[in-house]
Design a protein around this motif. Structure first.
Motif, PDB file in Angstrom:
ATOM      1  N   SER A 158       0.810  -1.222   0.000  1.00 17.15           N
ATOM      2  CA  SER A 158       0.000   0.000   0.000  1.00 17.15           C
ATOM      3  C   SER A 158       0.842   1.270   0.000  1.00 17.15           C
ATOM      4  N   GLN A 159       2.045   1.201   0.588  1.00 17.92           N
ATOM      5  CA  GLN A 159       2.911   2.369   0.649  1.00 17.92           C
ATOM      6  C   GLN A 159       4.289   2.053   0.083  1.00 17.92           C
ATOM      7  N   ILE A 160       4.887   3.089  -0.502  1.00 18.50           N
ATOM      8  CA  ILE A 160       6.234   2.978  -1.065  1.00 18.50           C
ATOM      9  C   ILE A 160       7.174   3.848  -0.248  1.00 18.50           C
ATOM     10  N   GLN A 176      12.333  20.895   1.508  1.00 15.53           N
ATOM     11  CA  GLN A 176      11.071  21.605   1.701  1.00 15.53           C
ATOM     12  C   GLN A 176      10.274  21.666   0.403  1.00 15.53           C
ATOM     13  N   ASN A 177      10.992  21.884  -0.699  1.00 15.87           N
ATOM     14  CA  ASN A 177      10.363  21.890  -2.021  1.00 15.87           C
ATOM     15  C   ASN A 177       9.598  20.595  -2.271  1.00 15.87           C
ATOM     16  N   ILE A 178      10.270  19.470  -2.079  1.00 14.46           N
ATOM     17  CA  ILE A 178       9.681  18.170  -2.358  1.00 14.46           C
ATOM     18  C   ILE A 178       8.557  17.857  -1.378  1.00 14.46           C
ATOM     19  N   GLN A 179       8.751  18.213  -0.125  1.00 15.16           N
ATOM     20  CA  GLN A 179       7.718  17.958   0.873  1.00 15.16           C
ATOM     21  C   GLN A 179       6.442  18.727   0.547  1.00 15.16           C
ATOM     22  N   GLN A 180       6.573  19.943   0.095  1.00 14.47           N
ATOM     23  CA  GLN A 180       5.406  20.743  -0.275  1.00 14.47           C
ATOM     24  C   GLN A 180       4.693  20.153  -1.481  1.00 14.47           C
ATOM     25  N   PHE A 192       0.053  16.897  -3.670  1.00 16.99           N
ATOM     26  CA  PHE A 192      -0.515  15.753  -4.365  1.00 16.99           C
ATOM     27  C   PHE A 192      -1.307  14.838  -3.434  1.00 16.99           C
ATOM     28  N   TYR A 193      -0.722  14.506  -2.266  1.00 16.28           N
ATOM     29  CA  TYR A 193      -1.276  13.431  -1.441  1.00 16.28           C
ATOM     30  C   TYR A 193      -1.661  13.847  -0.033  1.00 16.28           C
ATOM     31  N   GLY A 194      -1.504  15.111   0.316  1.00 21.51           N
ATOM     32  CA  GLY A 194      -1.884  15.538   1.651  1.00 21.51           C
ATOM     33  C   GLY A 194      -1.100  14.805   2.725  1.00 21.51           C
ATOM     34  N   ALA A 195      -1.808  14.356   3.763  1.00 23.17           N
ATOM     35  CA  ALA A 195      -1.156  13.708   4.899  1.00 23.17           C
ATOM     36  C   ALA A 195      -0.719  12.283   4.598  1.00 23.17           C
ATOM     37  N   GLN A 196      -1.076  11.750   3.431  1.00 22.62           N
ATOM     38  CA  GLN A 196      -0.706  10.373   3.102  1.00 22.62           C
ATOM     39  C   GLN A 196       0.773  10.237   2.735  1.00 22.62           C
ATOM     40  N   ALA A 197       1.435  11.342   2.432  1.00 19.74           N
ATOM     41  CA  ALA A 197       2.841  11.295   2.037  1.00 19.74           C
ATOM     42  C   ALA A 197       3.683  12.098   3.025  1.00 19.74           C
ATOM     43  N   SER A 198       4.959  11.718   3.144  1.00 18.86           N
ATOM     44  CA  SER A 198       5.845  12.413   4.078  1.00 18.86           C
ATOM     45  C   SER A 198       7.293  12.292   3.615  1.00 18.86           C
ATOM     46  N   LEU A 199       8.140  13.114   4.189  1.00 18.03           N
ATOM     47  CA  LEU A 199       9.577  13.078   3.937  1.00 18.03           C
ATOM     48  C   LEU A 199      10.282  12.973   5.285  1.00 18.03           C
ATOM     49  N   ALA A 200      11.089  11.929   5.452  1.00 20.05           N
ATOM     50  CA  ALA A 200      11.765  11.680   6.728  1.00 20.05           C
ATOM     51  C   ALA A 200      13.274  11.774   6.550  1.00 20.05           C
ATOM     52  N   ILE A 235       8.050   8.756   1.561  1.00 19.17           N
ATOM     53  CA  ILE A 235       6.999   7.782   1.840  1.00 19.17           C
ATOM     54  C   ILE A 235       5.712   8.312   1.221  1.00 19.17           C
ATOM     55  N   PHE A 236       5.124   7.539   0.327  1.00 14.01           N
ATOM     56  CA  PHE A 236       3.901   7.977  -0.345  1.00 14.01           C
ATOM     57  C   PHE A 236       3.054   6.757  -0.694  1.00 14.01           C
ATOM     58  N   PRO A 237       1.741   6.927  -0.851  1.00 13.25           N
ATOM     59  CA  PRO A 237       0.854   5.788  -1.144  1.00 13.25           C
ATOM     60  C   PRO A 237       1.047   5.291  -2.571  1.00 13.25           C
ATOM     61  N   TYR A 238       0.793   4.014  -2.757  1.00 13.97           N
ATOM     62  CA  TYR A 238       0.880   3.433  -4.099  1.00 13.97           C
ATOM     63  C   TYR A 238      -0.437   3.633  -4.820  1.00 13.97           C
ATOM     64  N   HIS A 239      -0.374   4.366  -5.923  1.00 11.48           N
ATOM     65  CA  HIS A 239      -1.511   4.528  -6.831  1.00 11.48           C
ATOM     66  C   HIS A 239      -0.954   4.558  -8.243  1.00 11.48           C
ATOM     67  N   ASN A 240      -1.667   3.934  -9.166  1.00 13.29           N
ATOM     68  CA  ASN A 240      -1.221   3.965 -10.553  1.00 13.29           C
ATOM     69  C   ASN A 240      -2.032   4.935 -11.391  1.00 13.29           C
ATOM     70  N   HIS A 241      -2.865   5.754 -10.730  1.00 11.88           N
ATOM     71  CA  HIS A 241      -3.530   6.873 -11.395  1.00 11.88           C
ATOM     72  C   HIS A 241      -3.775   7.937 -10.346  1.00 11.88           C
TER      73      HIS A 241
END
Length: 370
Positions: A301-303, A326-330, A335-343, A356-362
């Protein structure tokens, strides 16, 4: 052809100020607000003479039920018709769509009022000496209240639409500016590398020009578009090919990404700037160079994509790495709101950044951006 028609319909729907009354959330919200208004209308007469605790105990709940039923019928029928007519309303434009929606609500109010009078009030009047309510008064009172409330609600929808358009335009302009940022030192280093190869290694120089052109083209992609993980990894490989020509044996690479789904989508140029940071801040300051490790994990479910590089004893004073993160995190948040993060982690003189971001193919903006 069906796909194109669907895309056109979606674009038209986005330009309509009315919410989508076909969605369960919108219908639920409309029912709740209507019920709250029914409570207000039921409690308001209690301040008048003749309404006491006896009325509260005997008739308050009955009146609340009748008022709620009457108002919910108007709300649900109006939302149902606006749902069915949404495609047609989208083609009218906001001005005509708002005017027609306003008339539609008034017509529904009039028809439901007439039906309620015939089925409820008229039979009660026939059993009493004095009339309960004048038919014309009942009709015009409901129509007047509906006209005022509908005008307020439609005005609110339109102001909300304008605010959303302005917010998205601002966010999009900021996103486009973030994505278009290419560091000058990468441009100069690449040009110098290509210039040094042209005379003695023309084939490698040609390949370097092709790789650089592909990376530059990626920075010109529309910011709202998404790309596949396969494309993102290809840009990283092309960038690393250029840097390998410049750094030679000082740069070592480890790829561990076989488990990742290559059709996953993400914002363009999310991985390449982090790889560039790893080289610029981790490999370039070291005389002996080092290893950049790119690993991936997928749990269904997550990558999780991680880029690791050695840390020099004297850290660079240049703060571009933080800006890129910060650029990438924004952009991930866009795109994904709280479903994605940068650690970020620092382990044993090793600097590691993880996406870390959710797996979607569209990509569906209404689904993911929450």
């Amino acid at each position: 052809m069906n796909t194109l028609n669907k895309i056109d319909s979606t674009k038209l729907a986005d330009n309509l100020f009315l919410p989508d009354f076909c969605q369960v959330y919108t219908v639920f919200l409309g029912v709740i607000l209507t019920e709250l208004l029914a409570f207000v209308l039921t409690l308001a007469p209690l301040s008048k003479i003749g309404y006491d605790w006896k009325y509260v105990k005997a008739d308050l709940m009955t009146d609340l039920a009748l008022i709620s039923l009457f108002m919910q019928w108007i709300t649900l029928i109006s939302m149902g018709l606006l749902c069915l007519l949404r495609r047609w309303l989208c083609r009218l434009g906001n001005l005509l769509a708002g005017f027609f929606s306003y008339l539609l609500i008034l017509v529904v109010t009039g028809l439901v009022s007439e039906l309620a009078y015939q089925l409820v009030i008229s039979p009660v009047e026939s059993l009493m000496i004095a009339p309960v309510a004048s038919r014309q008064l009942f009709f015009w009172r409901n129509l007047g209240m509906s006209a005022l409330l509908s005008a307020i609600v439609l005005r609110y929808f339109y102001m909300q639409y304008l605010w959303k358009q302005e917010t998205e335009a601002t966010a999009y302009a900021r996103l486009q500016a973030l994505q278009a940022r290419i560091r000058p030192h990468f441009l100069f280093n690449s040009m110098n590398t290509i210039a040094s190869l042209i005379r003695f290694q023309p084939q490698q120089a040609e390949q370097a020009v092709i790789d650089f052109a592909e990376i530059f083209r990626a920075s010109l992609i529309e910011a709202k578009n998404s790309v596949t993980l396969q494309e993102e990894l290809q840009w990283c490989q092309q960038y690393l090919h250029i840097e390998k020509l410049r750094l030679a044996e000082r740069l070592h690479l480890i790829w561990q990404i076989d488990s990742l789904p290559k059709d996953a989508i993400l914002p363009p140029l999310c991985l390449q700037p982090l790889v560039e940071n790893a080289i610029y801040h981790g490999i370039q300051p070291l005389l002996t160079g080092g290893t950049v490790e790119i690993t991936g994990q997928f749990d269904g479910s997550q990558i999780k994509l991680s880029i690791s590089n050695p840390m020099p004893e004297i850290p660079s004073t240049y703060q571009g790495q933080q800006m890129a993160q910060q650029n990438i995190q924004q952009r991930l948040h866009y795109f994904y709101g709280a479903q994605a993060s940068l650690a970020i982690q620092t382990i044993a003189n090793t600097y590691q950044v993880s996406l870390i971001f959710p797996y979607h193919n569209h990509y569906d903006e209404n689904t993911y951006r929450r």
